[in-house]
Design a protein around this motif. Structure first.
Motif, PDB file in Angstrom:
ATOM      1  N   LEU A   1     -53.240   5.793 -42.391  1.00  0.00           N
ATOM      2  CA  LEU A   1     -54.677   6.056 -42.449  1.00  0.00           C
ATOM      3  C   LEU A   1     -55.470   4.770 -42.685  1.00  0.00           C
ATOM      4  CD1 LEU A   1     -57.102   7.991 -42.589  1.00  0.00           C
ATOM      5  CD2 LEU A   1     -56.586   8.322 -45.026  1.00  0.00           C
ATOM      6  N   TYR A   2     -55.020   3.960 -43.615  1.00  0.00           N
ATOM      7  CA  TYR A   2     -55.773   2.751 -43.939  1.00  0.00           C
ATOM      8  C   TYR A   2     -55.554   1.640 -42.917  1.00  0.00           C
ATOM      9  CZ  TYR A   2     -57.746   4.356 -48.316  1.00  0.00           C
ATOM     10  OH  TYR A   2     -58.498   5.028 -49.249  1.00  0.00           O
TER      11      TYR A   2
ATOM     12  N   THR B   1     -62.755  -2.528 -47.325  1.00  0.00           N
ATOM     13  CA  THR B   1     -63.718  -1.810 -48.160  1.00  0.00           C
ATOM     14  C   THR B   1     -63.152  -1.551 -49.550  1.00  0.00           C
ATOM     15  OG1 THR B   1     -64.675  -0.753 -46.213  1.00  0.00           O
ATOM     16  CG2 THR B   1     -65.134   0.259 -48.340  1.00  0.00           C
ATOM     17  N   VAL B   2     -61.886  -1.154 -49.613  1.00  0.00           N
ATOM     18  CA  VAL B   2     -61.257  -0.934 -50.921  1.00  0.00           C
ATOM     19  C   VAL B   2     -61.237  -2.228 -51.715  1.00  0.00           C
ATOM     20  CG1 VAL B   2     -59.123  -0.329 -52.121  1.00  0.00           C
ATOM     21  CG2 VAL B   2     -59.873   1.023 -50.156  1.00  0.00           C
ATOM     22  N   ASP B   3     -60.860  -3.320 -51.058  1.00  0.00           N
ATOM     23  CA  ASP B   3     -60.755  -4.613 -51.745  1.00  0.00           C
ATOM     24  C   ASP B   3     -62.099  -5.116 -52.231  1.00  0.00           C
ATOM     25  OD1 ASP B   3     -58.077  -4.530 -51.231  1.00  0.00           O
ATOM     26  OD2 ASP B   3     -58.136  -5.904 -49.519  1.00  0.00           O
ATOM     27  N   GLU B   4     -63.161  -4.890 -51.452  1.00  0.00           N
ATOM     28  CA  GLU B   4     -64.450  -5.504 -51.751  1.00  0.00           C
ATOM     29  C   GLU B   4     -65.470  -4.557 -52.379  1.00  0.00           C
ATOM     30  OE1 GLU B   4     -65.958  -7.416 -48.262  1.00  0.00           O
ATOM     31  OE2 GLU B   4     -64.150  -8.631 -47.948  1.00  0.00           O
ATOM     32  N   GLU B   5     -65.353  -3.265 -52.130  1.00  0.00           N
ATOM     33  CA  GLU B   5     -66.400  -2.340 -52.574  1.00  0.00           C
ATOM     34  C   GLU B   5     -65.880  -1.206 -53.463  1.00  0.00           C
ATOM     35  OE1 GLU B   5     -68.717  -0.983 -49.220  1.00  0.00           O
ATOM     36  OE2 GLU B   5     -68.502  -2.911 -48.189  1.00  0.00           O
ATOM     37  N   CYS B   6     -64.625  -0.877 -53.333  1.00  0.00           N
ATOM     38  CA  CYS B   6     -64.057   0.195 -54.152  1.00  0.00           C
ATOM     39  C   CYS B   6     -63.314  -0.438 -55.329  1.00  0.00           C
ATOM     40  CB  CYS B   6     -63.114   1.055 -53.319  1.00  0.00           C
ATOM     41  SG  CYS B   6     -63.841   1.653 -51.769  1.00  0.00           S
ATOM     42  N   GLN B   7     -62.322   0.260 -55.850  1.00  0.00           N
ATOM     43  CA  GLN B   7     -61.556  -0.267 -56.973  1.00  0.00           C
ATOM     44  C   GLN B   7     -60.068  -0.057 -56.747  1.00  0.00           C
ATOM     45  OE1 GLN B   7     -64.159   2.095 -59.693  1.00  0.00           O
ATOM     46  NE2 GLN B   7     -63.836   0.354 -61.046  1.00  0.00           N
ATOM     47  N   PHE B   8     -59.301  -1.017 -57.243  1.00  0.00           N
ATOM     48  CA  PHE B   8     -57.844  -0.948 -57.125  1.00  0.00           C
ATOM     49  C   PHE B   8     -57.234  -1.181 -58.496  1.00  0.00           C
ATOM     50  CE2 PHE B   8     -53.791  -3.261 -56.577  1.00  0.00           C
ATOM     51  CZ  PHE B   8     -53.059  -2.241 -55.973  1.00  0.00           C
ATOM     52  N   PHE B   9     -56.269  -0.334 -58.872  1.00  0.00           N
ATOM     53  CA  PHE B   9     -55.619  -0.451 -60.178  1.00  0.00           C
ATOM     54  C   PHE B   9     -54.141  -0.778 -59.979  1.00  0.00           C
ATOM     55  CE2 PHE B   9     -58.930   2.870 -60.450  1.00  0.00           C
ATOM     56  CZ  PHE B   9     -59.839   2.165 -61.228  1.00  0.00           C
ATOM     57  N   PRO B  10     -53.737  -2.009 -60.232  1.00  0.00           N
ATOM     58  CA  PRO B  10     -52.338  -2.391 -60.016  1.00  0.00           C
ATOM     59  C   PRO B  10     -51.400  -1.914 -61.122  1.00  0.00           C
ATOM     60  CG  PRO B  10     -53.590  -4.256 -60.842  1.00  0.00           C
ATOM     61  CD  PRO B  10     -54.578  -3.149 -60.640  1.00  0.00           C
ATOM     62  N   TYR B  11     -51.996  -1.550 -62.278  1.00  0.00           N
ATOM     63  CA  TYR B  11     -51.204  -1.186 -63.451  1.00  0.00           C
ATOM     64  C   TYR B  11     -50.126  -2.254 -63.673  1.00  0.00           C
ATOM     65  CZ  TYR B  11     -53.820   3.148 -63.182  1.00  0.00           C
ATOM     66  OH  TYR B  11     -54.838   4.063 -63.133  1.00  0.00           O
TER      67      TYR B  11
ATOM     68  N   PHE C   1     -48.838  -6.220 -57.467  1.00  0.00           N
ATOM     69  CA  PHE C   1     -49.770  -6.056 -56.349  1.00  0.00           C
ATOM     70  C   PHE C   1     -51.169  -6.505 -56.771  1.00  0.00           C
ATOM     71  CE2 PHE C   1     -46.781  -2.367 -55.553  1.00  0.00           C
ATOM     72  CZ  PHE C   1     -46.050  -3.024 -54.575  1.00  0.00           C
ATOM     73  N   LEU C   2     -51.838  -7.166 -55.855  1.00  0.00           N
ATOM     74  CA  LEU C   2     -53.217  -7.599 -56.099  1.00  0.00           C
ATOM     75  C   LEU C   2     -54.229  -6.755 -55.333  1.00  0.00           C
ATOM     76  CD1 LEU C   2     -52.779 -11.492 -55.972  1.00  0.00           C
ATOM     77  CD2 LEU C   2     -52.832  -9.999 -57.978  1.00  0.00           C
ATOM     78  N   THR C   3     -53.801  -6.183 -54.222  1.00  0.00           N
ATOM     79  CA  THR C   3     -54.704  -5.381 -53.389  1.00  0.00           C
ATOM     80  C   THR C   3     -53.948  -4.181 -52.835  1.00  0.00           C
ATOM     81  OG1 THR C   3     -54.155  -6.549 -51.330  1.00  0.00           O
ATOM     82  CG2 THR C   3     -55.948  -7.471 -52.680  1.00  0.00           C
ATOM     83  N   LEU C   4     -54.696  -3.235 -52.280  1.00  0.00           N
ATOM     84  CA  LEU C   4     -54.063  -2.098 -51.620  1.00  0.00           C
ATOM     85  C   LEU C   4     -53.300  -2.557 -50.380  1.00  0.00           C
ATOM     86  CD1 LEU C   4     -53.740   0.968 -51.777  1.00  0.00           C
ATOM     87  CD2 LEU C   4     -55.791   1.198 -50.364  1.00  0.00           C
ATOM     88  N   SER C   5     -53.753  -3.621 -49.763  1.00  0.00           N
ATOM     89  CA  SER C   5     -53.032  -4.191 -48.616  1.00  0.00           C
ATOM     90  C   SER C   5     -51.622  -4.605 -49.023  1.00  0.00           C
ATOM     91  CB  SER C   5     -53.788  -5.406 -48.068  1.00  0.00           C
ATOM     92  OG  SER C   5     -55.079  -5.043 -47.636  1.00  0.00           O
ATOM     93  N   ASP C   6     -51.498  -5.197 -50.223  1.00  0.00           N
ATOM     94  CA  ASP C   6     -50.179  -5.589 -50.718  1.00  0.00           C
ATOM     95  C   ASP C   6     -49.264  -4.369 -50.856  1.00  0.00           C
ATOM     96  OD1 ASP C   6     -51.089  -8.178 -50.899  1.00  0.00           O
ATOM     97  OD2 ASP C   6     -51.493  -8.077 -53.046  1.00  0.00           O
TER      98      ASP C   6
ATOM     99  N   TRP D   1     -56.265   3.834 -56.759  1.00  0.00           N
ATOM    100  CA  TRP D   1     -57.440   3.222 -56.146  1.00  0.00           C
ATOM    101  C   TRP D   1     -58.510   4.292 -55.915  1.00  0.00           C
ATOM    102  CZ3 TRP D   1     -53.210   4.628 -53.222  1.00  0.00           C
ATOM    103  CH2 TRP D   1     -53.431   5.343 -52.038  1.00  0.00           C
ATOM    104  N   SER D   2     -59.710   3.840 -55.736  1.00  0.00           N
ATOM    105  CA  SER D   2     -60.804   4.739 -55.350  1.00  0.00           C
ATOM    106  C   SER D   2     -61.127   4.474 -53.891  1.00  0.00           C
ATOM    107  CB  SER D   2     -62.044   4.494 -56.214  1.00  0.00           C
ATOM    108  OG  SER D   2     -62.574   3.198 -55.992  1.00  0.00           O
ATOM    109  N   ASN D   3     -61.453   5.532 -53.190  1.00  0.00           N
ATOM    110  CA  ASN D   3     -61.849   5.379 -51.797  1.00  0.00           C
ATOM    111  C   ASN D   3     -63.351   5.576 -51.658  1.00  0.00           C
ATOM    112  OD1 ASN D   3     -61.411   5.337 -48.773  1.00  0.00           O
ATOM    113  ND2 ASN D   3     -62.447   7.293 -49.054  1.00  0.00           N
TER     114      ASN D   3
END
Length: 353
Positions: free
Chosen positions: A186-187, A196-206, A210-215, A237-239
């Motif tokens: 999907l992504y 958009t996730v990297d720049e405008e949403c939020q990502f939680f690596p816990y 991982f640094l991004t959803l791409s990772d 992450w938030s979409n």
């Protein structure tokens, strides 16, 4: 006739020069006076003023100096007052700027889904105190099935009492469609979704590298499938990408028990990963309560009352199985999660008001 006039003028000029010599006036001054009589009048007036007011000027100067001193003494307190006002004005500006800076920092902190990545102390200080009615008489987490929107609103929607709903995902295609590969495809296939996730949403690596959803979506298949020897992972992450949201919401619907007049957030929250600790204990700052549907796997939530309610309220563990929806106000309940061994845990949720 002309010669006589010349002789007369020469005689007069000679007399003027002699008088000038006697009075110490230079001949160049005489010449200037003859050329410009107005200057002569001014000079004579000035000279006469100087002669007549020489003594008076001295007295005037002394009197003027004394008056200035008196005025200075009178103005001194005023000057001090004005200096104080100026200082207060500058201090006020600086204080305002500092306040704006701190306010901006707190607003940014509150905009985060969790404060784990923020200054914990600042977030704790900024939170409002909790009313302990939500947990004072609570001995266990309620479990409901087939609850009406009216009853849910009365008992749970805005009371901050957590509840486990058992039958709210029965018609969702998400229960069979959502998996790691689904989200990856999907992504990757939706334009600008990862950016958009990297720049405008939020990502939680816990607790991952991982640094991004791409990772996450670029990890090896072995790690994605939790092969022995691979590093474990759990992320969220938030979409906020509109096209992705529309595709996700084709597979799940607004939970039937939410109040009819409530509005759902446009954000989707997705949490995914394998066995082990999920999110460490924390408090969220999303303002509104939320629901979270367990699409796959099994997760245990630990709820801890805020410090001001510890003397009156208990802590709880509630295990959420596939198909359950857990409704909890994570703004008032400190919480952590643990993922049980077995299928990958996938949770999707949103907020409501």
């Amino acid at each position: 006739m002309e010669n006589e006039k010349k002789k007369f003028l020469v005689k007069k000029l000679t007399k003027v020069i002699e008088e000038a010599d006697k009075n110490g006036v230079s001949r160049s001054d005489v010449r200037n006076i003859l050329i410009n009589p107005t200057v002569d009048k001014v000079k004579k007036t000035d000279s006469k003023t100087k002669e007549n007011t020489g003594i008076e000027n001295t007295e005037y100067t002394k009197e003027h100096e004394e008056k200035e001193k008196r005025d200075e003494r009178k103005l001194s307190p005023l000057k001090s007052k004005y200096v104080m006002y100026a200082f207060m004005y500058v201090f006020g500006i600086i204080s305002t700027l500092i306040t704006i800076f701190i306010h901006g920092f707190i607003v940014d902190a509150l905009a985060e889904k969790c404060f784990m990545d923020q200054n914990v102390y600042a977030a704790e200080i900024s939170r409002p105190l909790v009313q302990c009615n939500m947990c004072r008489n609570l001995d266990s987490i309620p479990v409901e099935s087939g609850i009406s929107a009216e009853e849910f609103k009365r008992k749970y929607a805005y009371t901050s009492v957590p509840v486990l709903i058992k039958d709210a995902t029965n018609t969702w295609s998400a229960m069979t469609q959502f998996n790691f590969q689904f989200f990856k495809d999907l992504y990757f296939r939706t334009e600008d979704a990862l950016r958009t996730v990297d720049e405008e949403c939020q990502f939680f690596p816990y607790n991952t590298d991982f640094l991004t959803l791409s990772d996450v979506f670029n990890m090896s298949d072995a790690r994605a499938n939790f092969v022995d020897g691979e590093m474990p992972w759990y992320i969220g992450w938030s979409n906020c990408h509109k096209e992705v949201r529309n595709k996700l919401r084709k597979h799940y619907q607004r939970p039937y028990f939410l109040p009819n007049n409530s509005e759902s957030s446009t954000l989707d929250w997705i949490f995914m990963g394998g066995s082990g600790p999920g999110a460490l204990v924390h408090l969220d700052y999303v303002v509104r309560p939320s629901w979270q549907a367990q699409i796959s796997g099994m997760k245990t939530w630990t709820l801890v009352p805020s410090p001001e309610c510890e003397a009156e309220c208990k802590s709880f563990n509630v295990t959420v199985h596939k198909g359950d929806i857990f409704v909890v106000d994570t703004n008032v309940w400190y919480h952590s999660t643990f993922i049980h061994p077995g299928d990958i845990s996938i949770t999707i949720g949103s907020e409501y008001d």
